[in-house]
Scaffold this motif. Structure first.
Motif, short mmCIF file in Angstrom:
data_model
loop_
_atom_site.label_atom_id
_atom_site.label_comp_id
_atom_site.label_asym_id
_atom_site.label_seq_id
_atom_site.Cartn_x
_atom_site.Cartn_y
_atom_site.Cartn_z
N ILE A 1 1.07 -4.47 -12.28
CA ILE A 1 0.66 -3.78 -11.06
C ILE A 1 -0.80 -3.38 -11.20
CG2 ILE A 1 1.05 -1.80 -9.55
CD1 ILE A 1 3.92 -1.76 -10.41
N SER A 2 -1.60 -3.76 -10.20
CA SER A 2 -2.99 -3.31 -10.10
C SER A 2 -3.15 -2.55 -8.80
CB SER A 2 -3.96 -4.49 -10.15
OG SER A 2 -3.86 -5.19 -11.39
N ALA A 3 -3.98 -1.50 -8.80
CA ALA A 3 -4.12 -0.67 -7.60
C ALA A 3 -5.51 -0.06 -7.55
CB ALA A 3 -3.06 0.42 -7.58
N ARG A 4 -5.94 0.22 -6.33
CA ARG A 4 -7.23 0.87 -6.10
C ARG A 4 -7.06 1.94 -5.02
NH1 ARG A 4 -12.20 -2.96 -5.18
NH2 ARG A 4 -11.85 -3.17 -7.42
N ALA A 5 -7.68 3.10 -5.25
CA ALA A 5 -7.54 4.21 -4.31
C ALA A 5 -8.57 4.10 -3.20
CB ALA A 5 -7.70 5.53 -5.05
N GLU A 6 -8.13 4.43 -1.97
CA GLU A 6 -9.04 4.58 -0.83
C GLU A 6 -9.18 6.07 -0.53
OE1 GLU A 6 -8.03 2.37 2.62
OE2 GLU A 6 -8.95 0.53 1.86
N ARG A 7 -10.39 6.52 -0.24
CA ARG A 7 -10.66 7.94 -0.05
C ARG A 7 -11.29 8.19 1.32
NH1 ARG A 7 -10.25 10.17 -5.13
NH2 ARG A 7 -10.33 8.66 -6.85
N ASP A 8 -11.11 9.43 1.82
CA ASP A 8 -11.75 9.82 3.06
C ASP A 8 -13.14 10.38 2.76
OD1 ASP A 8 -11.30 12.32 2.01
OD2 ASP A 8 -9.59 12.78 3.31
N ALA A 9 -13.78 10.92 3.83
CA ALA A 9 -15.15 11.40 3.66
C ALA A 9 -15.24 12.56 2.69
CB ALA A 9 -15.72 11.82 5.02
N SER A 10 -14.16 13.33 2.55
CA SER A 10 -14.18 14.48 1.63
C SER A 10 -13.83 14.09 0.21
CB SER A 10 -13.20 15.54 2.13
OG SER A 10 -11.87 15.05 2.11
N GLY A 11 -13.53 12.83 -0.04
CA GLY A 11 -13.19 12.39 -1.38
C GLY A 11 -11.71 12.43 -1.70
N GLU A 12 -10.88 12.87 -0.76
CA GLU A 12 -9.43 12.90 -0.98
C GLU A 12 -8.84 11.50 -0.84
OE1 GLU A 12 -7.43 15.43 -1.84
OE2 GLU A 12 -9.21 16.69 -2.10
N MET A 13 -7.89 11.18 -1.72
CA MET A 13 -7.26 9.87 -1.65
C MET A 13 -6.35 9.80 -0.42
SD MET A 13 -4.77 7.84 -4.29
CE MET A 13 -3.31 8.30 -3.38
N THR A 14 -6.50 8.75 0.37
CA THR A 14 -5.66 8.56 1.55
C THR A 14 -4.53 7.58 1.29
OG1 THR A 14 -7.19 6.85 2.36
CG2 THR A 14 -7.56 9.12 3.10
N ARG A 15 -4.81 6.55 0.52
CA ARG A 15 -3.77 5.57 0.20
C ARG A 15 -4.22 4.75 -1.01
NH1 ARG A 15 -4.06 0.60 4.57
NH2 ARG A 15 -6.32 0.30 4.56
N ALA A 16 -3.26 4.03 -1.57
CA ALA A 16 -3.54 3.14 -2.70
C ALA A 16 -3.19 1.71 -2.30
CB ALA A 16 -2.73 3.56 -3.92
N LEU A 17 -4.12 0.80 -2.48
CA LEU A 17 -3.89 -0.62 -2.22
C LEU A 17 -3.46 -1.28 -3.53
CD1 LEU A 17 -7.05 -1.35 -0.02
CD2 LEU A 17 -4.76 -0.69 0.71
N SER B 1 0.85 -1.18 0.00
CA SER B 1 0.00 0.00 0.00
C SER B 1 0.89 1.23 0.00
CB SER B 1 -0.95 0.00 1.20
OG SER B 1 -0.22 -0.07 2.42
N LEU B 2 0.41 2.28 -0.69
CA LEU B 2 1.17 3.52 -0.87
C LEU B 2 0.37 4.70 -0.37
CD1 LEU B 2 2.29 2.97 -4.58
CD2 LEU B 2 3.56 2.35 -2.54
N ASP B 3 1.10 5.74 0.10
CA ASP B 3 0.42 6.99 0.39
C ASP B 3 0.28 7.79 -0.90
OD1 ASP B 3 2.88 8.10 -0.14
OD2 ASP B 3 3.34 8.61 1.94
N ARG B 4 -0.25 8.99 -0.78
CA ARG B 4 -0.50 9.77 -1.99
C ARG B 4 0.78 10.22 -2.68
NH1 ARG B 4 -4.07 14.53 -0.11
NH2 ARG B 4 -4.96 12.86 1.13
N ASN B 5 1.92 10.09 -1.99
CA ASN B 5 3.22 10.44 -2.58
C ASN B 5 3.98 9.21 -3.07
OD1 ASN B 5 2.94 13.25 -2.00
ND2 ASN B 5 3.45 12.82 0.14
N SER B 6 3.27 8.09 -3.20
CA SER B 6 3.84 6.82 -3.68
C SER B 6 4.90 6.26 -2.73
CB SER B 6 4.44 6.99 -5.09
OG SER B 6 3.43 7.22 -6.03
N ARG B 7 4.80 6.57 -1.47
CA ARG B 7 5.70 5.97 -0.48
C ARG B 7 5.02 4.74 0.13
NH1 ARG B 7 10.16 8.63 0.19
NH2 ARG B 7 10.27 10.82 -0.44
N ILE B 8 5.82 3.73 0.39
CA ILE B 8 5.29 2.44 0.82
C ILE B 8 4.86 2.50 2.28
CG2 ILE B 8 5.84 0.00 1.16
CD1 ILE B 8 7.76 0.21 -1.17
#
Length: 760
Positions: free
Chosen positions: A344-360, A270-277
């Motif tokens: 590589i396959s990935a899906r974004a997870e978002r918070d209540a405001s719609g901002e991406m929190t991390r990528a699985l 999983s990655l944060d929005r800056n592509s850090r693991i």
């Protein structure tokens, strides 16, 4: 009668404690309203009203008892006493309800504070009015205003704090302030007023509450408040236990999820929005060979191979826009330095405001699949080139058949002309080099006819020592290391000798300043399901002998090595190499059931490995010297010659006529059958194999059905012919001696015995 007011110290303190305890209990109960709905919300609101209303009522009457009125002379009116209690409950209930509905701000807060303050002031004055005999209170206006301001201000502040999420310390401070306000409002009103007791206003027989009864009432109210506090405490404990259980369940669920994530058989990260693991699974670590602490917090781009800069790894902006990425083709660098092909396959997870929190993200290792695809492409390329080469060699064979045949006739006719004979001999030698070239082309195309036998490698290579040394020259050291007990291999002896000579010459050319050429052999086993190598060539399971030829020469770079087996590819100067040496070795190895492997690095020499299957029988004896094939045909034969190429047919006819035979011609299989129908005196049929509409073997099969005793001979340059039709063959191009020998073999077996003739 004006009375002097004296206060009992203990009761004064008790009244203050009651006011503070009631305020804290009410504030604590109000705090529960925020987290509830429906009837439970109404219940907590009523409980808070009972705590503060009942507490303020009890505080006022304890304060009245503290005035030390004559116990035997004073009582309390039951109706006014009860009314004052109900007023306290109603005022606090309405005040709490207003603020609970609209929030502790603005007009709702002011209205709630007014209701609460008015109710508490009313409790004070009704309580004073309930005293019997009656006491006339003459308030001093300034003191009265101060008491009112204190009450309203404390009520507003208390309601604002009570309906906000605050700490325990803040609630304790607010309860103390509210308790002091209730306490101060009563005592300031008493101290700022003159009290006059009226006598004779008590009706005889009128019921009244004496001090003891009032004390019981106050104690009852205090008990209710205590019960409310106890109930709240029990509920708090239950809620705390429930929260603790829920927290434990959540902790266990999170631990199970982390454990599942870590131990899943899929490589996940999983990655944060800056592509850090942020997280990786154990399978991810196993795939790349890293430890967990070496990857957490690092940018995924750190795991790109150096040659992959700029390649897409994970497009975060696309993730934000699309929410999902599937099968992104990329490469990733393992700790060992190996570059892996991955999807590589990935899906974004978002918070209540719609901002991406991390990528699985998940990886699929397709390295083996890519290698298999590349191997298939290489095999298909080699197959296509082989077919092209084989077709060219076949056509060239037909041309050489005409050239060789005519030169053979010309040499016999020029036997007495030395100068012309020398020219014919030179032309024949050049034609023979062409024959050798076509044989190499057919070997690469796996269309060369082989005669596999059981060959002892130590004996074969030992017999080649002098030839190898002559080929290498004085500047190259020859080292041969062969175990004497090596099992024999199944291969064409002559073609293997040519292959070893080719490899030796290639090694010599790679060592212009001299060097060392080493030839060795070892037994190897290939297990089922385990390919013999990871390249284009794969070996079936079984036992093999690996012949290794290694030189200490210049070596090859990766690009040259990749093309080394391609036909006509050579690094030598123009005219110094055909580019078919390694191609011939490759074709021989594959046609014999093995493979050729090459390894090389610039400056580190080259190594060639010929893998050959172990023979099932003992080594065949060395071939004896062949007798001269100049035997003259014992009789004049009538021969049917069949070929679709006019030049080749003419050459065949001339050779047959020179041998003394009568020849009739046919340019197709159908024409040959028609000639046989017309002429029953034919002694033998000689046919080309590669003819349109009807091949040579198909023609022989048709002849065998009609004329089973008529022998047939197939002329071809192909290595493999369809099975099922017995035949004797002569290899193209042929001269008069080889053709005469083939005719003799075909006639000696007879048409009815061709089933025992060696087929090829």
């Amino acid at each position: 009668m004006t009375i002097a007011v004296n206060h009992h110290p203990l009761l004064v303190i008790l009244s203050l404690l009651i006011a503070c305890a009631a305020s804290f209990t009410a504030f604590d109960l109000v705090g529960r309203i925020r987290a509830t709905e429906g009837w439970l919300r109404t219940g907590w609101l009523a409980a808070a009203a009972i705590a503060l209303g009942g507490g303020s009522w009890a505080m006022h009457f304890v304060a009245i008892l503290a005035m030390e009125l004559p116990a035997g002379e004073t009582t309390f009116d039951p109706g006014l006493t009860i009314l004052s209690g109900l007023l306290a409950l109603a005022a606090t209930g309405v005040g709490f309800a207003i603020v609970a509905r609209s929030g502790p701000r603005g007009v709702p807060l002011a209205l709630g504070a007014a209701c609460l303050g008015a109710g508490l002031a009313g409790v004070h004055h009704l309580g004073m009015a309930a005293i019997r005999p009656s006491i006339v209170v003459s308030p001093d206006l300034p003191w009265l205003l101060i008491a009112i301001v204190i009450t309203l201000g404390a009520s507003a502040a208390a309601l604002r704090i009570a309906f906000r999420k605050t700490s325990l310390r803040t609630r304790l401070a607010a309860a103390g302030a509210m308790g002091l306000a209730l306490f101060g409002m009563h005592y300031i009103s008493i101290l700022g007023s003159s009290l006059t007791m009226l006598s004779g206003n008590v009706e005889p027989g009128a019921a009244g509450l004496d001090h003891g009864s009032l004390g019981f009432g106050v104690a009852g109210v205090a008990l209710v408040i205590l019960l409310l506090v106890l109930a709240a405490s029990l509920l708090d404990r239950r809620l705390a236990e429930s929260r603790a259980q829920e927290a434990e369940r959540l902790r266990l669920a999170e631990a199970a999820l982390r454990d599942t994530y870590r131990h899943t058989p899929l490589p996940l990260h999983s990655l944060d929005r800056n592509s850090r693991i942020l997280k990786v699974s154990d399978a991810w670590l196993d795939l790349l060979g890293y430890r967990r602490e070496e990857v957490i917090g690092r940018h995924l781009g750190d795991f790109l191979p150096p040659s992959a800069e700029g390649e897409p790894v994970l497009d975060i902006p696309a993730l934000v826009a699309e929410g999902e990425v599937r099968d992104l083709d990329s490469r990733i660098l393992a700790r060992s330095g190996k570059v892996l092909n991955v999807l590589i396959s990935a899906r974004a997870e978002r918070d209540a405001s719609g901002e991406m929190t991390r990528a699985l993200c998940g990886l699929v290792d397709v390295t083996a699949h890519r290698q298999a695809e590349e191997a298939l492409r290489q095999a298909q390329k080699m197959e296509a080139v082989g077919q092209l080469t084989g077709g060219v060699a076949h056509d060239f064979n037909n041309l050489l058949a005409v050239v060789v045949g005519n030169l053979d006739r010309l040499r016999r006719h020029l036997a007495n002309d030395g100068e012309a004979l020398a020219l014919a001999e030179n032309a024949a030698a050049a034609a023979q080099r062409g024959v050798t070239l076509t044989q190499r082309m057919l070997a690469f195309a796996r269309q060369q006819r082989l005669a596999p036998e059981s060959v002892s490698l130590p004996a074969l290579i030992d017999g080649m020592r002098d030839l190898l040394r002559q080929s290498l020259g004085a500047g190259v050291e020859l080292a041969i290391d062969l175990a004497p007990d090596l099992p024999p291999v199944a291969v064409d002896r002559v073609q293997l000798e040519l292959a070893l000579i080719n490899l030796a010459v290639n090694g010599r050319d790679a060592m212009p300043d001299g060097g060392r050429l080493a030839i060795s052999a070892a037994r190897r086993h290939v297990a089922p399901g385990r390919p013999g190598d990871t390249g284009a060539d794969e070996l079936g399971p079984g036992e093999y002998i690996c012949i290794t030829v290694a030189d200490s020469g210049e070596g090859m770079d990766a690009a040259t090595l990749a093309r080394a087996r391609d036909p006509f590819f050579t690094t030598q100067a123009l005219g110094k190499g055909t580019g078919l040496g390694l191609s011939m070795v490759h074709g021989l190895a594959e046609q014999s059931g093995g493979c050729l492997r090459l390894a090389s690095r610039p400056g580190a020499g080259s190594t060639a490995e010929i893998w050959l299957p172990i023979a099932a029988s003992a080594p065949d004896a060395e071939p004896a010297a062949r007798p001269s094939e100049t035997r003259v045909q014992p009789a004049r034969l009538r021969v049917l010659a069949v070929d679709d190429d006019p030049l080749v047919l003419m050459n065949t006819v001339m050779i047959l006529e020179d041998l003394g035979h009568d020849v009739i011609e046919a340019d197709s299989g159908a024409a040959a059958l028609a000639r046989l129908e017309e002429d029953s005196s034919v002694d033998i049929v000689i046919t080309d194999q590669g003819m349109p509409e009807m091949t040579g073997l198909q023609l022989l099969a048709a002849i065998r059905e009609r004329w089973p005793h008529l022998p047939g001979l197939v002329a071809t340059g192909y290595a493999e012919l369809p099975a099922g039709v017995p035949h004797v063959r002569v290899a193209k191009p042929f001269d008069s001696r080889s053709l005469a020998a083939a005719i003799e073999r075909a006639r000696s077996h007879g048409g009815e015995d061709l089933g025992r003739v060696r087929t090829g």
